[in-house]
Write a protein that holds these residues in place. Structure first.
Motif, PDB file in Angstrom:
ATOM      1  N   LYS A   1       0.646  -1.331  -0.002  1.00 13.48           N
ATOM      2  CA  LYS A   1       0.035   0.165   0.058  1.00 13.48           C
ATOM      3  C   LYS A   1       0.647   1.330  -0.086  1.00 13.48           C
ATOM      4  O   LYS A   1       0.478   2.236  -0.740  1.00 13.48           O
ATOM      5  CB  LYS A   1      -0.711   0.024   1.443  1.00 13.48           C
ATOM      6  N   MET A   2       2.144   1.394   0.784  1.00 17.20           N
ATOM      7  CA  MET A   2       2.625   2.471   1.129  1.00 17.20           C
ATOM      8  C   MET A   2       3.952   2.751   0.110  1.00 17.20           C
ATOM      9  O   MET A   2       4.315   3.866   0.105  1.00 17.20           O
ATOM     10  CB  MET A   2       3.159   2.622   2.487  1.00 17.20           C
ATOM     11  N   SER A   3       4.280   1.775  -0.581  1.00 17.87           N
ATOM     12  CA  SER A   3       5.670   1.823  -1.328  1.00 17.87           C
ATOM     13  C   SER A   3       5.211   2.672  -2.595  1.00 17.87           C
ATOM     14  O   SER A   3       3.792   2.247  -2.821  1.00 17.87           O
ATOM     15  CB  SER A   3       6.396   0.790  -1.303  1.00 17.87           C
ATOM     16  N   ASP A   4       5.943   2.912  -3.455  1.00 17.90           N
ATOM     17  CA  ASP A   4       5.792   3.003  -4.760  1.00 17.90           C
ATOM     18  C   ASP A   4       6.281   1.962  -5.784  1.00 17.90           C
ATOM     19  O   ASP A   4       6.840   0.921  -5.264  1.00 17.90           O
ATOM     20  CB  ASP A   4       6.401   4.436  -5.374  1.00 17.90           C
ATOM     21  N   ALA A   5       5.803   1.948  -7.014  1.00 15.15           N
ATOM     22  CA  ALA A   5       6.089   0.782  -7.763  1.00 15.15           C
ATOM     23  C   ALA A   5       7.313   0.501  -7.816  1.00 15.15           C
ATOM     24  O   ALA A   5       7.769  -0.933  -7.955  1.00 15.15           O
ATOM     25  CB  ALA A   5       5.338   0.920  -9.198  1.00 15.15           C
ATOM     26  N   GLY A   6       8.433   1.109  -8.117  1.00 19.16           N
ATOM     27  CA  GLY A   6       9.882   1.124  -8.058  1.00 19.16           C
ATOM     28  C   GLY A   6      10.255   0.150  -6.676  1.00 19.16           C
ATOM     29  O   GLY A   6      11.110  -0.695  -6.870  1.00 19.16           O
ATOM     30  N   GLN A   7       9.860   0.652  -5.524  1.00 15.30           N
ATOM     31  CA  GLN A   7      10.103   0.171  -4.510  1.00 15.30           C
ATOM     32  C   GLN A   7       9.512  -1.293  -4.308  1.00 15.30           C
ATOM     33  O   GLN A   7      10.353  -2.130  -3.948  1.00 15.30           O
ATOM     34  CB  GLN A   7       9.645   0.952  -3.236  1.00 15.30           C
ATOM     35  N   ILE A   8       8.379  -1.676  -4.611  1.00 14.25           N
ATOM     36  CA  ILE A   8       7.811  -2.789  -4.778  1.00 14.25           C
ATOM     37  C   ILE A   8       8.611  -3.781  -5.485  1.00 14.25           C
ATOM     38  O   ILE A   8       8.958  -4.895  -5.104  1.00 14.25           O
ATOM     39  CB  ILE A   8       6.401  -2.917  -5.130  1.00 14.25           C
ATOM     40  N   LYS A   9       9.091  -3.315  -6.590  1.00 13.03           N
ATOM     41  CA  LYS A   9       9.792  -4.315  -7.635  1.00 13.03           C
ATOM     42  C   LYS A   9      11.034  -4.682  -6.932  1.00 13.03           C
ATOM     43  O   LYS A   9      11.267  -6.017  -6.873  1.00 13.03           O
ATOM     44  CB  LYS A   9      10.104  -3.550  -8.918  1.00 13.03           C
ATOM     45  N   THR A  10      11.786  -3.649  -6.284  1.00 13.47           N
ATOM     46  CA  THR A  10      12.899  -3.931  -5.765  1.00 13.47           C
ATOM     47  C   THR A  10      12.784  -4.978  -4.381  1.00 13.47           C
ATOM     48  O   THR A  10      13.556  -5.948  -4.492  1.00 13.47           O
ATOM     49  CB  THR A  10      13.824  -2.790  -5.205  1.00 13.47           C
ATOM     50  N   ILE A  11      11.946  -4.683  -3.783  1.00 14.77           N
ATOM     51  CA  ILE A  11      11.597  -5.348  -2.306  1.00 14.77           C
ATOM     52  C   ILE A  11      10.996  -7.016  -2.794  1.00 14.77           C
ATOM     53  O   ILE A  11      11.606  -8.029  -2.260  1.00 14.77           O
ATOM     54  CB  ILE A  11      10.528  -4.906  -1.435  1.00 14.77           C
ATOM     55  N   THR A  12      10.239  -7.006  -3.863  1.00 13.21           N
ATOM     56  CA  THR A  12       9.794  -8.294  -4.152  1.00 13.21           C
ATOM     57  C   THR A  12      10.985  -9.161  -5.151  1.00 13.21           C
ATOM     58  O   THR A  12      11.014 -10.350  -4.408  1.00 13.21           O
ATOM     59  CB  THR A  12       8.817  -8.132  -5.203  1.00 13.21           C
ATOM     60  N   SER A  13      11.670  -8.522  -5.543  1.00 13.72           N
ATOM     61  CA  SER A  13      12.914  -9.058  -6.126  1.00 13.72           C
ATOM     62  C   SER A  13      13.801  -9.586  -5.338  1.00 13.72           C
ATOM     63  O   SER A  13      14.301 -10.915  -5.542  1.00 13.72           O
ATOM     64  CB  SER A  13      13.290  -8.434  -7.539  1.00 13.72           C
ATOM     65  N   ASN A  14      14.081  -8.768  -4.145  1.00 15.81           N
ATOM     66  CA  ASN A  14      15.046  -9.190  -3.138  1.00 15.81           C
ATOM     67  C   ASN A  14      14.702 -10.439  -2.584  1.00 15.81           C
ATOM     68  O   ASN A  14      15.507 -11.236  -2.226  1.00 15.81           O
ATOM     69  CB  ASN A  14      15.098  -7.981  -2.036  1.00 15.81           C
ATOM     70  N   LEU A  15      13.297 -10.591  -2.021  1.00 11.91           N
ATOM     71  CA  LEU A  15      12.749 -11.769  -1.346  1.00 11.91           C
ATOM     72  C   LEU A  15      13.022 -12.977  -2.332  1.00 11.91           C
ATOM     73  O   LEU A  15      13.251 -13.990  -2.092  1.00 11.91           O
ATOM     74  CB  LEU A  15      11.370 -11.435  -1.002  1.00 11.91           C
ATOM     75  N   LEU A  16      12.476 -12.627  -3.504  1.00 15.79           N
ATOM     76  CA  LEU A  16      12.809 -13.795  -4.622  1.00 15.79           C
ATOM     77  C   LEU A  16      14.077 -14.319  -4.781  1.00 15.79           C
ATOM     78  O   LEU A  16      14.250 -15.562  -4.626  1.00 15.79           O
ATOM     79  CB  LEU A  16      12.149 -13.450  -5.925  1.00 15.79           C
ATOM     80  N   LYS A  17      14.950 -13.537  -4.637  1.00 13.19           N
ATOM     81  CA  LYS A  17      16.378 -13.978  -4.844  1.00 13.19           C
ATOM     82  C   LYS A  17      16.726 -14.619  -3.476  1.00 13.19           C
ATOM     83  O   LYS A  17      17.714 -15.505  -3.649  1.00 13.19           O
ATOM     84  CB  LYS A  17      17.397 -12.750  -5.203  1.00 13.19           C
TER      85      LYS A  17
ATOM     86  N   PHE B   1       3.829  -8.193  -9.782  1.00 11.66           N
ATOM     87  CA  PHE B   1       3.780  -9.222 -10.832  1.00 11.66           C
ATOM     88  C   PHE B   1       4.893  -9.065 -11.778  1.00 11.66           C
ATOM     89  O   PHE B   1       5.408 -10.105 -12.204  1.00 11.66           O
ATOM     90  CB  PHE B   1       2.364  -9.273 -11.505  1.00 11.66           C
ATOM     91  N   GLU B   2       5.048  -7.896 -12.015  1.00 15.18           N
ATOM     92  CA  GLU B   2       6.588  -7.714 -12.962  1.00 15.18           C
ATOM     93  C   GLU B   2       7.827  -8.172 -12.598  1.00 15.18           C
ATOM     94  O   GLU B   2       8.532  -9.009 -13.138  1.00 15.18           O
ATOM     95  CB  GLU B   2       6.649  -6.272 -13.103  1.00 15.18           C
ATOM     96  N   ALA B   3       7.853  -8.024 -11.176  1.00 18.02           N
ATOM     97  CA  ALA B   3       8.834  -8.586 -10.361  1.00 18.02           C
ATOM     98  C   ALA B   3       9.092  -9.872 -10.415  1.00 18.02           C
ATOM     99  O   ALA B   3      10.266 -10.792 -10.629  1.00 18.02           O
ATOM    100  CB  ALA B   3       9.304  -8.075  -8.911  1.00 18.02           C
ATOM    101  N   VAL B   4       7.756 -10.590 -10.262  1.00 22.47           N
ATOM    102  CA  VAL B   4       7.741 -12.077 -10.275  1.00 22.47           C
ATOM    103  C   VAL B   4       8.254 -12.649 -11.806  1.00 22.47           C
ATOM    104  O   VAL B   4       8.958 -13.697 -11.868  1.00 22.47           O
ATOM    105  CB  VAL B   4       6.531 -12.576  -9.851  1.00 22.47           C
ATOM    106  N   ASN B   5       7.289 -11.957 -12.588  1.00 21.13           N
ATOM    107  CA  ASN B   5       7.865 -12.344 -14.092  1.00 21.13           C
ATOM    108  C   ASN B   5       9.148 -12.191 -14.584  1.00 21.13           C
ATOM    109  O   ASN B   5       9.736 -13.003 -14.890  1.00 21.13           O
ATOM    110  CB  ASN B   5       7.026 -11.409 -15.000  1.00 21.13           C
ATOM    111  N   ASP B   6       9.780 -10.941 -14.011  1.00 20.92           N
ATOM    112  CA  ASP B   6      11.372 -10.933 -14.421  1.00 20.92           C
ATOM    113  C   ASP B   6      12.203 -12.035 -13.724  1.00 20.92           C
ATOM    114  O   ASP B   6      13.204 -12.387 -14.351  1.00 20.92           O
ATOM    115  CB  ASP B   6      11.694  -9.688 -14.039  1.00 20.92           C
ATOM    116  N   PHE B   7      11.776 -12.355 -12.592  1.00 27.09           N
ATOM    117  CA  PHE B   7      12.652 -13.266 -11.506  1.00 27.09           C
ATOM    118  C   PHE B   7      12.385 -14.558 -12.311  1.00 27.09           C
ATOM    119  O   PHE B   7      13.505 -15.297 -12.618  1.00 27.09           O
ATOM    120  CB  PHE B   7      12.194 -13.260 -10.325  1.00 27.09           C
TER     121      PHE B   7
END
Ligand code: B12
Lengths: 222, 346
Positions: free
Chosen positions: B283-299, B328-334
């Motif tokens: 809710k509170m982050s922006d799209a860029g931050q979400i991408k980074t946080i999601t991709s960090n967790l996936l890695k 979903f973009e982060a998941v997809n990229d990963f």
């Protein structure tokens, strides 16, 4: 005399409320804070000693264990319950002025937020350290905080928030309280809050647990 | 027609897949996509289903989920509920406070409160979403008991009045068992049981006042075609074993836990889901931050094939579509990078 005060502190620490309480199991059938406080008063122990060398000491010890993750929420709450039971016997001495509390302290969970377990714990710990606590409950807006501060002449007010979204409301509430009652000390806490946020919104104090808050409050009146 | 899915095979497929599955607990953005409000979806099964369907049509979730509304069962018991147009409902006051009031508490039937609306949403979702499993949802026994008895009060009552709380838990479990069995009949492929309040107990109390009862529900309902996922966002690491002990085939964790530690502790045949902060991140982050946080967790969790990326709790109202897209973009990229890099090593 020291012995009964130590017993009260011990029962507070381990959550032995009264004789009939089955907890803790290894103290079954023994007197608890309830009976011991009555007895101490009958023996002429000063209510002030009961408060500081009994309840406050017991709460301090369990609070430390909680901060170190050695005990969990239920154990903390049960100690607080034991303390409250004993405190009821001291009420007349508070009213008469024979025992002085350290000051008045107001607490509430901020508007939009209904989480109250942490706030309740903080309130009980602060009460257990000798303050008079006014608990405004959950979903509290600026007006309610301000009105109660003005009516009570409190030394400090504490805002609790568990949601990142309601934490943001703290900023507005802090500003409005400051605007109306500049001299009051404002404390903030709750899982998403940190020191940086506290400084940013202009609150006076943050601590991650009740123990830190109690130490801060005590410094205020030292 | 509901998707008849062998859920053990489904879980095995997820574990064996090269792609990381994503199952955020997410209905609120769907409500906003269909132009409705929270109050519409939590009171009307058809609207609720349309929101679930909107998410499933728009996003490649590996399973559909329903709203984590932790008031349905309490309302059925008789609690007064506060409904806000844009907010998740909440319980207004406690219903019981001692042994006598608990003894007098009647176990509600399936026509009480909004139970039928939730069953309807589940039925419609099961019937109309055929390309992925659908999970229904309910509250856990200890959290339900906490809502009826007061969340703070139950923490101490469990210790000093164990008979009262045990009786209350038995009643809560009876209702939940009946509810989950009805849910199963709707054709959904599983259920997410939300037990946040148990997270505040120590391990012994959690075992006695939560996991034991969750296990009863798991034993009576989980089979090849129906999977139980236990959600406990209050667990900060001390209760993982107790969650495993319930026998649930999937475990779902909140954002206060270290996901890597959990993955080290949980057997590799159990699906482990979590744990992006639903409010702080979604809710509170922006799209860029979400991408980074999601991709960090996936890695960070790359080595664990039983990991499913999810939100740490139900994502609240007011999450922007841009943020969901970014997740979903982060998941997809990963997944894309993961597969290409695996191929390169051959
Ligand atoms: C129990 C619980 C609930 C219960 C609340 C019952 C109640 N009467 O309080 C119920 C089920 C109702 C609930 C509802 C919701 N919850 Co909730 N809940 C929790 C849970 C599991 C535990 C919170 C708790 O009580 N902790 C125990 C206490 C003792 O800790 P504490 O509150 O942090 O307090 C300590 C310190 O922070 C400090 N402290 C607290 N206040 C103050 C104040 C001062 C001044 C100071 C100095 C210190 C201080 O002292 C305390 C003791 O150390 C947490 C997860 C977690 N692990 O924290 C989620 C959690 C807080 N909830 C969450 C969410 C999203 C919700 C809902 C929106 C879910 C939904 N979709 O409906 C609703 C919100 C309702 C609302 N409007 O408020 C999220 C918040 C995410 C975020 N970053 O914002 C969490 C983190 C779960 C998660 N992983 O996603 N919840």
């Amino acid at each position: 005399m020291e012995n009964i005060l130590e017993k009260i502190a011990y029962c507070t620490e381990f959550g032995k409320i009264n004789k009939v309480s089955p907890y803790p199991p290894d103290m079954k059938g023994q007197d608890g804070v309830d009976e011991l406080t009555k007895l101490a008063l009958e023996q002429g122990v000063s209510p002030n000693d009961i408060l500081t060398k009994g309840f406050v000491l017991g709460m301090e010890r369990v609070g430390k264990k909680f901060s170190e993750n050695k005990v969990f929420v239920p154990q903390m709450l049960i100690s607080a319950k034991a303390m409250t039971t004993g405190m009821a016997h001291l009420k007349p001495f508070f009213t008469s002025g024979e025992v002085k509390r350290k000051g008045k302290f107001i607490i509430g969970t901020v508007a939009g937020d209904l989480h109250d377990i942490g706030k309740n714990l903080v309130a009980m710990m602060v009460e257990g350290s000798g303050w008079e606590v006014i608990d405004l409950g959950v979903d509290v807006n600026s007006d309610k905080f301000i009105q109660n501060i003005k009516n009570s002449n409190a030394t400090a007010v504490a805002l609790s928030a568990l949601l990142t979204t309601t934490m943001v409301n703290m900023e507005k509430i802090v500003k409005e309280i400051r605007g109306q009652v500049p001299e009051i000390k404002i404390c903030v806490g709750g899982a998403p809050v940190n020191q940086e946020f506290c400084a940013k919104i202009g609150a006076d104090h943050y601590s991650p647990d009740p123990q830190g808050l109690v130490e801060y409050l005590n410094r205020l009146v030292a | 027609m509901a998707l008849k899915q062998n859920m053990s095979d489904w879980a095995a497929d997820l574990i064996n897949s090269k792609e990381r599955a994503a199952i955020p607990i997410m209905t609120h953005p769907g409500i906003e996509m269909i132009g409705k409000h929270v109050i519409d979806a939590v009171t009307d099964g058809t609207t609720h289903f349309e929101a679930i369907k909107a998410i499933a049509s728009q996003y490649p979730t590996s399973a559909a989920t329903i709203i984590m509304d932790l008031t349905v069962e309490s309302e059925a018991f008789g609690c007064r509920i506060n409904f806000g147009e844009h907010e998740v409902p909440s319980v207004m006051e406690r219903l019981v406070h001692d042994f006598e009031t608990v003894s007098n508490l009647k176990i509600p039937d399936m026509n009480s409160g909004r139970i039928q609306e939730y069953l309807k949403a589940s039925r419609l979702a099961a019937e109309n979403i055929a390309d992925r499993p659908v999970f229904g949802g309910c509250i856990g026994p200890f959290s339900l008991a906490g809502r009826l008895f007061d969340m703070t009060e139950i923490m101490t009552a469990a210790i000093i009045e164990p008979e009262t709380i045990t009786l209350l838990l038995e009643k809560c479990t009876k209702l939940l068992l009946q509810y989950v069995l009805e849910m199963k009949k709707t054709g959904v492929n599983g259920i997410i049981i939300a037990e946040p309040a148990a997270g505040l107990l120590d391990e012994t109390l959690c075992e006695e006042f939560s996991s034991k009862y969750v296990k009863l529900i798991v034993d009576a309902t989980q089979d090849e075609n129906f999977m139980v996922v236990l959600h406990n966002c209050g667990n900060t690491g001390h209760l993982t074993q107790s969650m495993v002990n319930t026998g649930a085939a999937g475990l779902h964790f909140g954002n206060r836990i270290d996901m890597l530690k959990v993955l080290q502790e949980v057997p590799s045949n159990i699906l482990v889901m979590g744990n992006l902060d639903p409010v702080g991140v979604f809710k509170m982050s922006d799209a860029g931050q979400i991408k980074t946080i999601t991709s960090n967790l996936l890695k960070a969790t790359r080595e664990y094939s039983n990991f499913v990326i999810s939100s740490g709790c139900d994502t609240p109202p007011g999450v922007s579509q841009a943020n969901v897209d970014a997740f979903f973009e982060a998941v997809n990229d990963f997944n894309y990078n993961n597969i290409t890099s695996k191929q390169l090593t051959y």
